[in-house]
Design an enzyme around this catalytic site. Structure first.
Site, short mmCIF file in Angstrom:
data_model
loop_
_atom_site.label_atom_id
_atom_site.label_comp_id
_atom_site.label_asym_id
_atom_site.label_seq_id
_atom_site.Cartn_x
_atom_site.Cartn_y
_atom_site.Cartn_z
N CYS A 98 0.98 -1.19 0.13
CA CYS A 98 0.10 -0.04 0.07
C CYS A 98 0.85 1.21 0.03
O CYS A 98 2.10 0.87 -0.17
CB CYS A 98 -0.92 -0.03 1.20
N THR A 99 0.36 2.52 0.27
CA THR A 99 1.28 3.56 0.10
C THR A 99 2.41 3.78 1.12
O THR A 99 3.30 3.79 0.69
CB THR A 99 0.31 4.75 0.33
#
Length: 281
Positions: free
Chosen positions: A183-184
């Site tokens: 994810c980010t």
């Protein structure tokens, strides 16, 4: 910390899972301190930890991070750093939440269960070698659309909670495969990967530090596009510089260029005072 060019804004983001107490007092202290230091951004506090997005002068950011680290359980908290020419946030918020990242499964976090972490360098080595694995993007659909790893799987999510039934459905076919979630910045995988382990997935890893740490340590190899971020920079390229995208502050559509009119909303679309992008994490 990063060498900060004159007049540039230091951006720090990060999270830490810890058992936190006395949250209203903590909220008041952090809010007053950050505002006194001329910082903007969002700090999310919950009984399970903290999630931080801060930007401002170096001395102010360092002071706020020192205060955060003064709380029991947060002594080792370290944020990811970048800089920008302008302030990427419109205001300073410190909010109380039930979960530091909304998921809905109480024990699916590293305070109760952990999944192994895979460093960016090891992931790149695996991809260079052509290792058989499933790269699983745990982000929402509009983030994936802007950029993701080559050949990554995703569930076209509208919210993170929708990850739960989606990954349950894949259990039969993926249970014995090597899966790397990403994810980010890593926070969603702190819940997604342990949840998969709880479901019986046998070989699950989470990308340590997320996409942004991968960019920082190994660049953009095996990546296509840009990475959506939750501030007014909208997206960063693999050099960790703003990519120039815009965002509709009403419907959340990512626009090709900053200042472009939204094709579905008013052409006069502008950020408004009540807009808080972190509420969409």
């Amino acid at each position: 910390m990063l060498e900060l060019p004159f007049s540039m804004i230091l951006n720090v983001s990060g999270y830490c899972f810890a058992h936190l107490t006395h949250l209203p007092k903590m909220r008041e202290a952090l809010a007053n301190h950050c505002k006194a230091q001329n910082l903007k951004g969002t700090i999310l506090l919950s009984p399970e930890g903290i999630n931080v997005f801060l930007a401002g002068p170096r001395t102010g950011v360092e002071s706020a991070m020192d205060l955060i680290r003064s709380y029991p359980g947060l002594e080792s908290f370290v944020g990811k750093e970048s800089f920008s020419e302008t302030q990427p946030f419109r205001r300073m918020l410190v909010r109380l939440k039930k979960e530091v990242i909304s998921f809905g499964v109480e024990k699916a976090n590293p305070l109760h269960h952990e999944a192994p972490r895979l460093s960016p360098k090891d992931l790149k080595r695996w991809l260079d070698e052509g290792k058989e694995l499933i790269l699983l993007d745990t982000r929402n659909d509009y983030e994936v659309e802007l950029g993701t790893f080559q050949n990554a799987e995703h569930f076209d999510l509208k919210s993170f909670r929708a990850f739960i039934p989606a990954v349950e459905e894949k259990r039969t076919t993926w249970k014995h495969k090597t899966v790397v979630t990403f994810c980010t910045g890593g926070i969603r995988c702190e819940k997604a990967a342990p949840f998969m382990k709880m479901l019986g997935y046998e070989d699950v890893y989470q990308l340590e530090g997320g996409i942004l740490k991968y960019f920082e340590e190994v660049g953009g190899e095996h990546w296509n596009g840009d990475c959506f971020v939750f501030d007014q920079r909208v997206a960063l390229n693999p050099e960790l510089k703003p990519s120039g995208h815009g965002l509709c502050f009403d419907c959340q559509t990512v626009l090709p260029h900053a200042g472009d009119p939204c094709p579905t909303c008013s052409p006069l679309n502008v950020p408004h005072e009540n807009f808080d992008k972190t509420s969409h994490i």
